[in-house]
Design an enzyme around this catalytic site. Structure first.
Site, PDB file in Angstrom:
ATOM      1  N   ASP A   1       1.004  -1.076   0.174  1.00 24.24           N
ATOM      2  CA  ASP A   1       0.028  -0.112   0.258  1.00 24.24           C
ATOM      3  C   ASP A   1       0.890   1.213  -0.083  1.00 24.24           C
ATOM      4  OD1 ASP A   1      -2.677   1.115   0.316  1.00 24.24           O
ATOM      5  OD2 ASP A   1      -2.148   2.039   2.392  1.00 24.24           O
TER       6      ASP A   1
ATOM      7  N   GLU B   1       1.717  -0.333  -5.126  1.00 25.60           N
ATOM      8  CA  GLU B   1       0.891   0.525  -5.417  1.00 25.60           C
ATOM      9  C   GLU B   1       1.622   1.841  -5.431  1.00 25.60           C
ATOM     10  OE1 GLU B   1      -3.064   3.135  -3.742  1.00 25.60           O
ATOM     11  OE2 GLU B   1      -1.517   2.619  -2.277  1.00 25.60           O
TER      12      GLU B   1
HETATM   13  C1  NOJ Z   1      -4.609   3.001  -0.751  1.00 25.30           C
HETATM   14  C2  NOJ Z   1      -5.614   2.132  -0.474  1.00 25.30           C
HETATM   15  O1  NOJ Z   1      -5.931   1.313  -1.904  1.00 25.30           O
HETATM   16  C3  NOJ Z   1      -6.565   2.714   0.157  1.00 25.30           C
HETATM   17  O2  NOJ Z   1      -7.847   2.089   0.142  1.00 25.30           O
HETATM   18  C4  NOJ Z   1      -6.355   3.337   1.377  1.00 25.30           C
HETATM   19  O3  NOJ Z   1      -7.362   4.202   1.837  1.00 25.30           O
HETATM   20  C5  NOJ Z   1      -5.045   4.097   1.285  1.00 25.30           C
HETATM   21  N1  NOJ Z   1      -3.919   3.398   0.441  1.00 25.30           N
HETATM   22  C6  NOJ Z   1      -4.548   4.396   2.921  1.00 25.30           C
HETATM   23  O4  NOJ Z   1      -3.987   3.231   3.261  1.00 25.30           O
END
Ligand code: NOJ
Length: 570
Positions: free
Chosen positions: A202, A260
Site C-alpha cells: 500500500d 501501489e
Molecule cells: C491505498 C488504499 O488502496 C486505500 O484504500 C487506502 O485508503 C489508502 N491507501 C490508505 O492506506
C-alpha cells in the site's frame, strides 16, 4: 505449483474480504465465507487472490488502519481460519497475496498509544510529532490524500501535531526509525512462513519524507499537485531492496511484491521495479483514461514501449475507484491531462447510462486480457456491478466522504457486498443485514443466475480468462494493426484483439473469429464480421478492415472518423 515467475502473466482476483461472503452471519464477509465460495474463484480461472487488509484493525479505513500486523482481525475469523483459507487456496492452485500497509498504522496501534500516553521520546520517534508553525498552524502545508491538512493536534496535552497522509486515525510511521524498519522484516517473514505467496504494498511511494519536512510550494512545476517532499523519496528504495532480499531468499522459494506506486512519470515508476526491488507496480495510467480509442492506444503503446523488467500490470478497477460500468457509462472527458492521484477515478460525475457502460466494461475486459503482462481484476466486476452511487449518507463509512464534508462520495459504492443469489435474503451474502446496504436492484446481477446464462458478464469473464491462456499467453509482444481511428486493434502471436470504441459498426475480414463478443452476438457473413459499437472481438490470425462501400455501406472518411471521435464524448 510451478513457481517460475508465475506473476508475469497472472490473472489476479482482488477479494475485498468484508464484502465477499459472510460465513458467520454478522453481516461482514470473512474467511469462512471465502472458503465456502472458493470454487467460484477457481471457476473464474484466475491464478491468484489479492486479499484486502485482514490484520487487526478498528476499520476506520476498512483495514488500511492496522492495529497489529501480526494478527488477523477477529471480524474476519481466527488465525486457524486464515490458515485454513491459505491451505484451501493452495490446494486448488491459487496463490495468496496479502495487503501490507507500511506507510501508517492505526491510532489504536500500541506504538501510537505509547507515543501519546507517555510522551516517551523513543516511542514518539516512530512517528512525526512536531510543534506547530504558529498558533493553531500545522507544522507545514502538506495535505492529506483524503482532504484537509496532513496534520492533527495530538490528543495528549503536548500541544504537538502528528502527521497523517490519510485519515487522522492513520498516523504516518517514520521510516528512518530502526524499530519501524526491523518490525516490518519480522512481519514479512511471519506471513511468508505461513505460506503467503506475496504482498501488495500500500502507498509504496510514501514511506520516507523529505528531510526537515519542508513546505511544498504547490503545483507550478506541472506535476499535477504531487508533493515531492511528501512522496517518492530516494531512500524509499533502500526499504524495497531490503524486502526483495527477504522475498527472494525465502526457503520455500521466491515471494512476490507488487506496489501501489502513484508517481507522476514512468521514469520515477521504473525506480520501484528494478531487479532488486519490487517485482511489479500497477499501471494506473490506463485506469484513469476516458473511453477513447486514441487515448487507450496511446497509453498502452507508451507503457509497452517502456516496460518494467517483469512486464506491466494492467488493471481498470479496484476498491478505490468507481466501478467500470459506471465510469464508462458517464460523460467521457477527453481534454483533461491524466490525473496522478488514487482518487481520480472515484470522483462524483454526471448521470450514468448503465447499458452503455456495461457494453464498454465488457469490451474493456477483452482488451485487458489480450495485453501482454499481468492483469488484476476487482471482485464484482465479473458480475457487471455498477457503482452504488445512492447509498444513504448515514451508511457511508469512507473517510473520504466525511473529510470532504460530503463533496466526494468516496469509495463505499464499489464495496457493497456481492449478490450471490437473486432470491435469497441479502442476496445470499449474509443472513444478517450487510455492513453496507445492497440496493434492491442488486438481484439482477446475482452470480447464480449469471452462471447459467451464456450471455452474462460472468460467463464472458470465465470464457475469456480460459481462452486468454490458449490465444494470447505465449507472445510477449504486440503488433498494432492498421484500423479506423475509433478502433483499437492488435495482433499478438497467432491471435488478434479488436475493440470498437466508436458509434458505427465496423466490418472485419477474418477467417476464424473466436466466439467472444462483448456487447452483442457477433454477426457474420462469410468472412466478414460485423463488430457493433462498444463491441470487442478476439480472433485467431490477423483481421483486416473491410471497405464499407464494398458492402453497401458508407466508407469511413477522415471527416466522418473525426465526427465519430467527437461523438464518443457523450
Ligand atoms: C491505498 C488504499 O488502496 C486505500 O484504500 C487506502 O485508503 C489508502 N491507501 C490508505 O492506506
Amino acid at each position: 505449483m510451478d513457481s517460475h515467475r508465475w506473476w508475469r502473466e497472472a490473472v489476479v482476483y482482488q477479494v475485498y474480504l468484508r464484502s465477499f461472503a459472510d460465513g458467520d452471519g454478522d453481516g461482514i464477509g470473512d474467511f469462512r465465507g471465502l472458503i465456502r465460495r472458493l470454487s467460484y474463484i477457481t471457476e473464474l480461472g484466475v491464478d491468484a487472490i489479492w486479499l484486502s487488509p485482514c490484520f487487526r484493525s478498528p476499520q476506520r479505513d476498512s483495514g488500511y488502519d492496522v492495529a497489529d500486523f501480526m494478527a488477523i482481525d477477529p471480524v474476519y475469523g481466527t488465525m486457524a481460519d486464515f490458515e485454513a483459507f491459505v491451505d484451501a487456496a493452495h490446494s486448488v492452485g491459487l496463490r495468496v497475496l496479502l495487503d501490507l500497509v507500511p506507510n501508517h498504522v492505526s491510532s489504536d496501534h500500541e506504538w501510537f498509544r505509547a507515543a501519546l500516553s507517555g510522551g516517551d521520546a523513543q516511542a514518539r520517534a516512530r512517528f512525526f510529532f512536531r510543534p506547530g508553525s504558529g498558533p493553531g498552524e500545522p507544522p507545514n502545508n502538506w495535505q492529506s490524500v483524503f482532504g484537509g491538512s496532513a496534520w492533527s493536534v495530538a490528543d495528549d496535552g503536548s500541544a504537538e501535531w502528528y502527521m497523517h497522509s490519510f485519515d487522522a486515525s492513520q498516523p504516518d510511521l517514520d521510516w528512518n526509525n530502526a524499530d519501524v524498519l526491523e518490525h516490518f522484516d519480522v512481519v514479512l517473514r511471519h506471513w511468508f512462513d505461513l505460506g503467503v505467496d506475496g504482498f501488495r504494498i500500500d502507498v509504496a511511494h510514501g514511506l520516507l519524507k523529505a528531510d526537515g519536512l519542508p513546505d511544498w510550494p504547490g503545483t507550478e512545476d506541472g506535476t499535477g499537485g504531487h508533493n515531492r517532499a511528501q512522496w517518492d523519496q530516494p531512500a524509499v528504495h533502500d526499504v524495497y531492496r531490503r524486502w526483495r532480499g527477504i522475498a527472494s531468499s525465502h526457503p520455500t522459494g521466491e515471494k512476490y511484491l507488487v506496489g501501489e506506486v502513484w508517481v507522476p512519470s514512468r521514469d520515477r515508476m521504473h525506480r520501484y521495479v528494478r531487479a532488486d526491488e519490487l517485482h511489479h507496480a500497477f499501471e494506473f495510467d490506463l485506469l484513469v483514461q476516458p473511453w477513447s480509442a486514441p487515448r487507450f492506444r496511446e497509453t498502452i503503446d507508451r507503457i509497452l514501449r517502456d516496460q518494467p523488467p517483469e512486464g506491466p500490470v494492467w488493471t481498470l478497477s479496484n476498491h478505490d475507484v468507481h466501478r467500470t460500468v459506471t465510469r464508462y457509462g458517464q460523460t467521457q472527458v477527453l481534454d483533461r491531462p491524466d490525473p496522478t492521484d488514487m482518487l481520480a477515478a472515484a470522483r462524483r460525475r454526471g448521470p450514468v447510462d448503465v447499458e452503455l457502460g456495461t457494453a464498454r466494461a465488457r469490451a474493456a475486459l477483452l482488451l485487458l486480457l489480450a495485453l501482454p503482462g499481468a492483469v488484476y481484476l476487482y471482485q464484482g466486476e465479473e458480475l457487471g456491478l455498477p457503482e452504488v452511487l445512492d447509498l444513504p449518507d448515514s451508511a457511508r463509512t469512507d473517510p473520504v466522504w466525511s473529510r470532504s464534508g460530503g463533496a466526494q462520495l468516496g469509495r463505499d459504492g464499489c464495496r457493497v457486498p456481492l449478490p450471490w443469489s437473486r432470491t435469497q435474503r441479502y442476496f445470499g451474502f449474509s443472513t444478517m443485514e450487510p455492513w453496507l446496504p445492497q440496493p434492491d436492484g442488486f438481484g439482477a446481477f446475482a452470480a447464480d443466475d449469471q452462471i447459467a446464462d451464456p450471455g452474462s458478464t460472468l460467463t464472458l469473464y470465465r470464457s475469456a480468462i480460459a481462452s486468454r491462456r490458449s490465444l494470447f499467453r505465449s507472445d510477449p509482444g504486440l503488433e498494432w494493426l492498421p484500423s479506423p481511428p475509433n478502433v483499437v486493434a492488435w495482433r499478438r502471436g497467432d491471435s488478434s484483439c479488436v475493440v470498437n470504441f466508436g458509434t458505427k459498426t465496423v466490418l472485419l475480414d477474418t477467417d476464424d473469429a473466436a466466439p467472444l463478443a462483448s456487447a452483442a452476438a457477433i454477426e457474420r457473413h462469410d468472412r466478414v464480421v460485423h463488430l457493433v459499437p462498444q463491441g470487442a472481438l478476439w480472433a485467431r490470425g490477423e483481421v483486416g478492415f473491410v471497405d464499407r462501400r464494398a458492402h453497401g455501406s458508407r466508407q469511413t472518411t477522415p471527416d466522418a472518423a473525426r465526427e465519430e471521435l467527437q461523438s464518443t464524448a457523450i
